[in-house]
Design a protein around this motif. Structure first.
Motif, PDB file in Angstrom:
ATOM      1  N   ALA A  29      64.241 -60.848  21.235  1.00 16.37           N
ATOM      2  CA  ALA A  29      65.154 -61.113  20.113  1.00 16.37           C
ATOM      3  C   ALA A  29      64.659 -62.281  19.273  1.00 16.37           C
ATOM      4  CB  ALA A  29      66.563 -61.386  20.641  1.00 16.37           C
ATOM      5  N   SER A  30      64.243 -63.362  19.927  1.00 17.27           N
ATOM      6  CA  SER A  30      63.771 -64.529  19.178  1.00 17.27           C
ATOM      7  C   SER A  30      62.488 -64.210  18.424  1.00 17.27           C
ATOM      8  CB  SER A  30      63.560 -65.720  20.117  1.00 17.27           C
ATOM      9  OG  SER A  30      62.488 -65.482  21.017  1.00 17.27           O
ATOM     10  N   THR A  31      61.654 -63.330  18.978  1.00  9.98           N
ATOM     11  CA  THR A  31      60.422 -62.947  18.284  1.00  9.98           C
ATOM     12  C   THR A  31      60.730 -62.104  17.055  1.00  9.98           C
ATOM     13  OG1 THR A  31      59.248 -62.983  20.409  1.00  9.98           O
ATOM     14  CG2 THR A  31      58.158 -61.872  18.580  1.00  9.98           C
ATOM     15  N   TYR A  32      61.684 -61.179  17.163  1.00 10.49           N
ATOM     16  CA  TYR A  32      62.101 -60.410  15.993  1.00 10.49           C
ATOM     17  C   TYR A  32      62.683 -61.330  14.910  1.00 10.49           C
ATOM     18  CZ  TYR A  32      61.502 -55.607  17.676  1.00 10.49           C
ATOM     19  OH  TYR A  32      60.983 -54.411  18.089  1.00 10.49           O
ATOM     20  N   LEU A  33      63.445 -62.327  15.318  1.00 15.80           N
ATOM     21  CA  LEU A  33      64.011 -63.252  14.339  1.00 15.80           C
ATOM     22  C   LEU A  33      62.910 -64.054  13.654  1.00 15.80           C
ATOM     23  CD1 LEU A  33      67.134 -64.475  16.354  1.00 15.80           C
ATOM     24  CD2 LEU A  33      67.119 -62.978  14.339  1.00 15.80           C
ATOM     25  N   ALA A  34      61.892 -64.476  14.416  1.00 10.70           N
ATOM     26  CA  ALA A  34      60.760 -65.187  13.819  1.00 10.70           C
ATOM     27  C   ALA A  34      60.002 -64.271  12.859  1.00 10.70           C
ATOM     28  CB  ALA A  34      59.830 -65.706  14.914  1.00 10.70           C
ATOM     29  N   HIS A  35      59.825 -63.017  13.262  1.00 16.28           N
ATOM     30  CA  HIS A  35      59.100 -62.072  12.403  1.00 16.28           C
ATOM     31  C   HIS A  35      59.867 -61.826  11.101  1.00 16.28           C
ATOM     32  CE1 HIS A  35      56.354 -58.844  11.408  1.00 16.28           C
ATOM     33  NE2 HIS A  35      57.371 -58.013  11.241  1.00 16.28           N
ATOM     34  N   ALA A  40      67.621 -53.117  20.738  1.00 24.37           N
ATOM     35  CA  ALA A  40      68.118 -52.327  19.613  1.00 24.37           C
ATOM     36  C   ALA A  40      69.372 -51.559  20.009  1.00 24.37           C
ATOM     37  CB  ALA A  40      67.036 -51.362  19.131  1.00 24.37           C
ATOM     38  N   ALA A  41      69.349 -50.935  21.194  1.00 19.87           N
ATOM     39  CA  ALA A  41      70.522 -50.186  21.647  1.00 19.87           C
ATOM     40  C   ALA A  41      71.734 -51.104  21.769  1.00 19.87           C
ATOM     41  CB  ALA A  41      70.221 -49.515  22.988  1.00 19.87           C
ATOM     42  N   GLN A  42      71.536 -52.254  22.367  1.00 23.95           N
ATOM     43  CA  GLN A  42      72.631 -53.210  22.551  1.00 23.95           C
ATOM     44  C   GLN A  42      73.191 -53.669  21.207  1.00 23.95           C
ATOM     45  OE1 GLN A  42      71.548 -57.221  23.965  1.00 23.95           O
ATOM     46  NE2 GLN A  42      73.048 -56.912  25.601  1.00 23.95           N
ATOM     47  N   LEU A  98      65.583 -53.998  12.464  1.00 26.15           N
ATOM     48  CA  LEU A  98      66.319 -54.593  13.582  1.00 26.15           C
ATOM     49  C   LEU A  98      66.682 -56.037  13.278  1.00 26.15           C
ATOM     50  CD1 LEU A  98      67.510 -54.365  16.370  1.00 26.15           C
ATOM     51  CD2 LEU A  98      65.244 -54.768  17.349  1.00 26.15           C
ATOM     52  N   TYR A  99      65.838 -56.736  12.513  1.00 26.73           N
ATOM     53  CA  TYR A  99      66.173 -58.102  12.081  1.00 26.73           C
ATOM     54  C   TYR A  99      67.490 -58.107  11.310  1.00 26.73           C
ATOM     55  CZ  TYR A  99      65.873 -62.456   9.381  1.00 26.73           C
ATOM     56  OH  TYR A  99      66.142 -63.666   8.792  1.00 26.73           O
TER      57      TYR A  99
END
Length: 347
Positions: free
Chosen positions: A34-40, A131-133, A286-287
């Motif tokens: 999750a934190s990596t997606y937010l950084a991306h 993503a499901a969550q 997803l972000y």
């Protein structure tokens, strides 16, 4: 003359160690992904297009290079080099094999090589479960989960979906190979003996009977072509990317991990874009869902199509390396770097 730095070290982390460092760490890895997606999404990563090495004499085989960089903690650069050889299944070998190289962001020196098929499977599973969550927050939580494709990736996907803590009423399975379905059913039943497992005879059957559908196949072209199979509006984790026809994609709400990345390589959304000449059927990333700017509608089929970002491999690989270092399980290769001085030093 600059002051010489300490000689860089280089470590190898084999698959057994990778597995120990990741096993049972579902919560950590969901947070990390999750934190990596937010950084991306905040432009704090570098994630160029993947490079596909293909072979005229082996048209089904490919090796993919995924270079990437994480620009904030953990700061790390690197490359995943993953081979996909479908004929390996006939040889009794897994289809995919991979290594991950981690580079120091200050000197550029590689400092670790990790067996990466497990890292790839874990980051894929954690991404799909996240993503499901997230997408299910606005919907009734899924209770009937169906898998189409029951290989190694499906095993990790099951593990991470089960770790979300939903009240699963039944698992449904379908694979072109009945032997694979039976083997996977045994794995699921052993992990959760109180939840029924049903092996279906067709993809249509498992789709129509599931609230959450997971595609984890080796399909190279669409084979699910009837949008009517999805009239009950399930949540779909389209992990293998090429199972759904353009018509099915266009009849759904579409969420991806990265728009530029996923619109290539013959993915289902790529085919839909080529057919229509537009991309406005891609509703969100997803972000967007993680930050609250997109909410999945409860009355539409929602499809998550993740191309798979190299920055996720880096984040998970760095996590493995740090845990292995803490537990003194790094296999350091002494003298890996040689003749690193620009000029010979006088005696």
């Amino acid at each position: 003359m600059p002051t010489p730095q300490a000689l860089p070290t280089f470590s190898v982390i084999p698959g057994a160690t990778v597995h120990r460092m990741l096993d049972g760490r579902h919560d950590d890895l969901l947070r990390l992904v999750a934190s990596t997606y937010l950084a991306h999404g905040a432009d704090r990563t570098v994630n160029p297009s993947s490079f596909f090495l293909r072979f005229p004499d082996r048209p089904t085989a490919r090796i993919i290079a995924l270079p990437a960089s994480l620009m904030e903690q953990p700061k790390v650069d690197g490359l995943k080099w993953i081979a996909s050889y479908p004929d390996n299944l006939d040889r009794g070998l897994p289809r995919a094999s991979a290594v991950l190289i981690l580079n120091d962001p200050v000197t550029g020196y590689p400092y670790a090589c990790l067996e990466s098929s497990i890292i790839s499977a874990v980051r894929t599973a954690a991404s799909a479960a996240l993503a499901a969550q997230t997408l299910a927050e606005s919907r009734t939580p899924p209770r009937r989960v169906g898998f189409i494709g029951t290989g190694l990736i499906a095993r990790y996907l099951h593990e991470y979906i089960a770790a979300l803590g939903w009240d699963i009423a039944a698992w449904g399975l379908y694979d072109l190979s009945p032997a694979y379905s039976r083997s996977f059913a045994g794995h699921v039943q052993e992990a959760e003996p109180h939840v029924p497992v049903h092996i279906h005879r067709s993809a249509e059957s498992v789709i129509r009977s599931s609230d959450l559908i997971v595609f984890a196949t080796t399909a190279t072209t669409p084979h699910v072509c009837d949008p009517d199979w999805f009239l009950h509006h399930p949540l779909v984790l389209h992990v293998s990317l090429r199972d759904l026809s353009p018509e099915t994609v266009l009849n759904s709400v579409n969420v991806v991990d990265d728009i530029e990345q996923v619109l290539k390589a013959g993915t289902s959304v790529h085919l839909a874009a080529e057919r229509t000449g537009r991309t406005d059927f891609l509703d969100a990333t997803l972000y967007d869902a993680l930050t609250g700017s997109f909410t999945a509608p409860p009355d539409r089929t929602v499809v998550f199509s993740p191309f798979g970002l190299g920055v996720l491999d880096l984040a998970v690989g760095d996590y493995v390396h740090r845990r292995a270092a803490e537990q003194q399980e790094l296999m350091t290769v002494d003298g890996f770097f040689h003749d690193i001085h620009r000029h010979s030093r006088p005696d």
